[in-house]
Design a protein around this motif. Structure first.
Motif, PDB file in Angstrom:
ATOM      1  N   GLU A  78      38.708  43.965  33.273  1.00  0.00           N
ATOM      2  CA  GLU A  78      38.994  42.844  32.873  1.00  0.00           C
ATOM      3  C   GLU A  78      40.113  42.638  32.010  1.00  0.00           C
ATOM      4  N   THR A  79      41.179  42.495  32.761  1.00  0.00           N
ATOM      5  CA  THR A  79      42.581  42.598  32.168  1.00  0.00           C
ATOM      6  C   THR A  79      43.095  41.595  31.463  1.00  0.00           C
ATOM      7  N   PHE A  80      42.950  40.339  32.118  1.00  0.00           N
ATOM      8  CA  PHE A  80      43.707  39.134  31.664  1.00  0.00           C
ATOM      9  C   PHE A  80      43.061  38.104  30.948  1.00  0.00           C
ATOM     10  N   GLY A  81      41.832  37.979  30.461  1.00  0.00           N
ATOM     11  CA  GLY A  81      41.162  36.999  29.729  1.00  0.00           C
ATOM     12  C   GLY A  81      41.484  35.656  30.397  1.00  0.00           C
ATOM     13  N   ASP A  82      42.092  34.537  29.793  1.00  0.00           N
ATOM     14  CA  ASP A  82      42.134  33.378  30.419  1.00  0.00           C
ATOM     15  C   ASP A  82      43.271  33.316  31.017  1.00  0.00           C
ATOM     16  N   LYS A  83      44.012  34.215  30.984  1.00  0.00           N
ATOM     17  CA  LYS A  83      45.567  34.203  31.998  1.00  0.00           C
ATOM     18  C   LYS A  83      45.300  34.357  33.233  1.00  0.00           C
ATOM     19  N   THR A  84      46.193  33.557  34.103  1.00  0.00           N
ATOM     20  CA  THR A  84      46.266  34.055  35.480  1.00  0.00           C
ATOM     21  C   THR A  84      47.024  35.252  35.754  1.00  0.00           C
ATOM     22  N   PRO A  85      46.438  36.088  36.469  1.00  0.00           N
ATOM     23  CA  PRO A  85      47.179  37.454  36.670  1.00  0.00           C
ATOM     24  C   PRO A  85      48.282  37.131  37.580  1.00  0.00           C
ATOM     25  N   PRO A  86      49.430  37.831  37.136  1.00  0.00           N
ATOM     26  CA  PRO A  86      50.725  37.449  38.182  1.00  0.00           C
ATOM     27  C   PRO A  86      50.331  38.198  39.354  1.00  0.00           C
ATOM     28  N   ASN A  87      49.425  38.732  39.728  1.00  0.00           N
ATOM     29  CA  ASN A  87      49.194  38.935  41.285  1.00  0.00           C
ATOM     30  C   ASN A  87      47.649  39.406  41.214  1.00  0.00           C
ATOM     31  N   ALA A  88      47.110  39.543  42.381  1.00  0.00           N
ATOM     32  CA  ALA A  88      45.735  39.424  42.590  1.00  0.00           C
ATOM     33  C   ALA A  88      44.951  40.775  42.322  1.00  0.00           C
ATOM     34  N   VAL A  89      45.749  41.819  41.548  1.00  0.00           N
ATOM     35  CA  VAL A  89      45.079  43.222  41.489  1.00  0.00           C
ATOM     36  C   VAL A  89      44.446  43.280  40.187  1.00  0.00           C
TER      37      VAL A  89
END
Length: 150
Positions: A78-89
């Protein structure tokens, strides 16, 4: 002194093998890599672990390959918290929750399964909020080097 031998084995999604009494199922990751990125379902002495770091949403083959598996412990990134990941990986809270729910839907995760968030990035909130948000998704968070027993 005793020497340990490490044997490297090339694997691909769908492979299944046993090494030192551990049954290993190789699963496809949703990630960019120099080669194929994979995840692992591991079984030993009746206990089962899903190690799923560096992945986005499940590829359909993952849920198909996990038919009949029920995990005692899921380690899910779970890398990004509330942020939209810059890609879908990688996952954020929304995709992490969806990934857990998909595992529940196929019976791989149930009320007895411990789900632990790993691969936590700096875009996550501070620990108290992170712990609360993950608990709402049915997951735990622990400090680095924590030993988990299943």
């Amino acid at each position: 002194p005793d020497q340990q031998v490490v044997t490297l084995t090339t694997v691909t999604a769908g492979d299944e093998f046993t090494v030192d009494g551990y049954r290993v199922l190789v699963l496809p990751a949703t990630h960019y890599a120099l080669g194929e990125a994979v995840l692992y379902a591991i079984e030993h002495e009746g206990r089962r672990l899903l190690y799923a770091t560096d992945t986005g949403a499940w590829k359909p083959a993952v849920l198909e390959l996990l038919a009949g598996w029920r995990f005692d412990l899921v380690l899910l990134e779970e890398t990004f918290g509330d942020k939209t990941p810059p890609n879908a990986v990688h996952h954020n809270f929304v995709s992490f929750g969806a990934a857990v729910q998909a595992l529940c839907a196929v019976g791989a995760v149930d009320d007895a399964t411990r789900v632990v968030a790993i691969h936590l990035g700096h875009d996550n909130p501070r620990l108290a909020e992170l712990t609360s948000r993950l608990a709402a998704l049915g997951a735990e968070v622990h400090p680095d080097l924590t030993v988990l027993h299943i």
